[in-house]
Design a protein around this motif. Structure first.
Motif, short mmCIF file in Angstrom:
data_model
loop_
_atom_site.label_atom_id
_atom_site.label_comp_id
_atom_site.label_asym_id
_atom_site.label_seq_id
_atom_site.Cartn_x
_atom_site.Cartn_y
_atom_site.Cartn_z
N THR A 77 91.00 -79.17 12.65
CA THR A 77 92.38 -78.67 12.61
C THR A 77 92.45 -77.25 13.15
N ALA A 78 91.46 -76.42 12.75
CA ALA A 78 91.43 -75.04 13.23
C ALA A 78 91.26 -74.99 14.73
N LEU A 79 90.37 -75.91 15.28
CA LEU A 79 90.17 -75.95 16.73
C LEU A 79 91.45 -76.32 17.45
N ARG A 80 92.18 -77.32 16.88
CA ARG A 80 93.44 -77.74 17.50
C ARG A 80 94.47 -76.60 17.49
N THR A 81 94.49 -75.84 16.37
CA THR A 81 95.43 -74.72 16.27
C THR A 81 95.12 -73.65 17.30
N ILE A 82 93.82 -73.33 17.45
CA ILE A 82 93.41 -72.33 18.43
C ILE A 82 93.76 -72.79 19.84
N ALA A 83 93.51 -74.07 20.13
CA ALA A 83 93.81 -74.60 21.45
C ALA A 83 95.30 -74.56 21.74
N ALA A 84 96.11 -74.95 20.73
CA ALA A 84 97.56 -74.94 20.91
C ALA A 84 98.08 -73.53 21.15
N THR A 85 97.50 -72.59 20.41
CA THR A 85 97.91 -71.19 20.60
C THR A 85 97.56 -70.70 21.99
N ALA A 86 96.36 -71.06 22.47
CA ALA A 86 95.94 -70.64 23.81
C ALA A 86 96.87 -71.22 24.88
N VAL A 87 97.26 -72.49 24.71
CA VAL A 87 98.17 -73.12 25.67
C VAL A 87 99.52 -72.41 25.65
N ALA A 88 100.03 -72.13 24.43
CA ALA A 88 101.33 -71.46 24.31
C ALA A 88 101.30 -70.09 24.97
N LEU A 89 100.21 -69.34 24.75
CA LEU A 89 100.10 -68.02 25.37
C LEU A 89 100.04 -68.12 26.88
N ALA A 90 99.30 -69.13 27.37
CA ALA A 90 99.20 -69.31 28.82
C ALA A 90 100.55 -69.65 29.42
N LEU A 91 101.29 -70.55 28.75
CA LEU A 91 102.61 -70.92 29.23
C LEU A 91 103.55 -69.72 29.21
N GLY A 92 103.45 -68.91 28.13
CA GLY A 92 104.29 -67.73 28.04
C GLY A 92 103.99 -66.74 29.16
N ALA A 93 102.70 -66.56 29.46
CA ALA A 93 102.32 -65.65 30.54
C ALA A 93 102.81 -66.18 31.89
N ALA A 94 102.72 -67.50 32.07
CA ALA A 94 103.19 -68.09 33.33
C ALA A 94 104.69 -67.91 33.48
N ALA A 95 105.42 -68.11 32.37
CA ALA A 95 106.88 -67.94 32.42
C ALA A 95 107.25 -66.51 32.74
N ALA A 96 106.51 -65.55 32.15
CA ALA A 96 106.79 -64.15 32.42
C ALA A 96 106.52 -63.81 33.88
N ASP A 97 105.42 -64.39 34.45
CA ASP A 97 105.10 -64.13 35.85
C ASP A 97 106.17 -64.70 36.77
N ALA A 98 106.76 -65.84 36.37
CA ALA A 98 107.76 -66.49 37.21
C ALA A 98 109.15 -65.90 37.03
N ALA A 99 109.33 -65.06 36.02
CA ALA A 99 110.66 -64.51 35.72
C ALA A 99 111.13 -63.57 36.83
N PRO A 100 112.43 -63.50 37.05
CA PRO A 100 112.95 -62.60 38.09
C PRO A 100 112.69 -61.15 37.75
N ARG A 101 112.36 -60.38 38.78
CA ARG A 101 112.12 -58.95 38.58
C ARG A 101 113.21 -58.11 39.24
N ARG A 102 113.79 -58.65 40.29
CA ARG A 102 114.86 -57.94 40.99
C ARG A 102 116.19 -58.52 40.49
N VAL A 103 116.78 -57.83 39.52
CA VAL A 103 117.97 -58.33 38.82
C VAL A 103 119.13 -57.36 39.03
N VAL A 104 120.29 -57.91 39.35
CA VAL A 104 121.53 -57.14 39.41
C VAL A 104 122.38 -57.55 38.22
#
Length: 286
Positions: free
Chosen positions: A4-31
């Motif tokens: 269970t602990a391994l699954r939790t760690i893996a899920a957290t790692a995936v969530a962090l990776a997805l969050g980082a990917a979303a932040a990288d894809a987010a617009p930077r030049r905003v009006v």
């Protein structure tokens, strides 16, 4: 380590990776075309590359926006499309008032997000929405929680609830601002009882005659001038001493107020300050 602990760690790692990917894809030049969207973006960590030159309320921009280029806005389409395109925005944060110009933006492949609270409660909701669009959900959630706490604090301890007519003055024509308008909801939150029963308008502004104002006989009239900046002082003076309201309880008691600035006409992210000012300056219940 337990599975269970391994699954939790893996899920957290995936969530962090997805969050980082979303932040990288987010617009930077905003009006950002409105004070609400510009301030919200700045306060959650993204300074727009340009902001709308809104009539009134310029002193309510966040400190982070000092020096940011301004785009002139013209009703009903908003900014000049060539000037906007020259900024090469990846996203335009806008509002329904500028909707007529959104088609031209999208034809140039410029994404547009409309974000405009119509009520005090929607300020936090729209803050989170902008945060998701900019890849800054965590900062937006913190800001939204702060706004909700401050609104709760400034709406505490209301002991008197005077009757209020909130009136938009356009030239010599008066419009009652209803409960479904931005200003109406702010005044209601501040402790005012709006005397708008029986009036209906989808946009929140119903035309009202001087005779109807007298018949409703409010404790307080808050008048908001609207129009060309060159006419503002004259219009404010007209509303402050309007002859047609002279027999109302508000006029007889010296409680006809003229609201300066734009904070009862358009939303600001620091709405708690607007509520505080309405309570302190107009309702006298703070």
């Amino acid at each position: 380590m337990a599975p269970t602990a391994l699954r939790t760690i893996a899920a957290t790692a995936v969530a962090l990776a997805l969050g980082a990917a979303a932040a990288d894809a987010a617009p930077r030049r905003v009006v950002a075309l409105t004070p609400f969207t510009a301030n919200t973006a700045a306060r959650i960590g993204l300074t727009p590359i340009a902001i709308g030159q809104t009539l009134g309320g310029q002193d309510r921009f966040a400190p982070e926006l000092r020096g940011v280029p301004r785009l002139a806005l013209s009703h009903p389409s908003g900014p000049n499309i060539e000037q906007l395109a020259a900024r090469r925005p990846q996203l335009v944060l806008s509002a329904p008032v500028w909707r007529k110009g959104h088609g031209a933006m999208r034809r140039l492949k410029i994404p547009v997000l409309e974000s405009e609270p119509r009520t005090v409660a929607q300020v936090a909701t729209q803050t989170r929405r902008i945060g998701r669009a900019l890849g800054r959900s965590a900062a937006a959630n913190r800001r939204a929680a702060f706004i909700d706490r401050r609104v709760a604090a400034v709406t505490r301890g209301i002991r008197r609830r005077p009757t209020v007519l909130l009136v938009l003055g356009v030239g010599r024509t008066s419009y009652a601002m209803l409960a479904n308008s931005w200003g109406g909801d702010v005044v209601r939150r501040a402790g005012g009882r709006l005397l708008t029963q029986g009036l209906r308008a989808g946009d929140g502004y119903a035309r009202i005659s001087d005779e109807a104002v007298v018949a409703r006989n409010p404790d307080i009239i808050i008048a908001v001038p609207h129009g060309e900046s060159k006419d503002y002082a004259r219009q404010a003076a007209y509303l402050r001493t309007k002859a047609g309201w002279r027999t109302t309880r508000a006029a007889r008691n010296g409680r006809v107020y003229v609201a300066t600035g734009n904070s009862l006409l358009q939303p600001y992210d620091d709405v708690y300050l607007t509520i505080r000012d309405v309570r302190r300056l107009f309702l006298k219940n703070l």
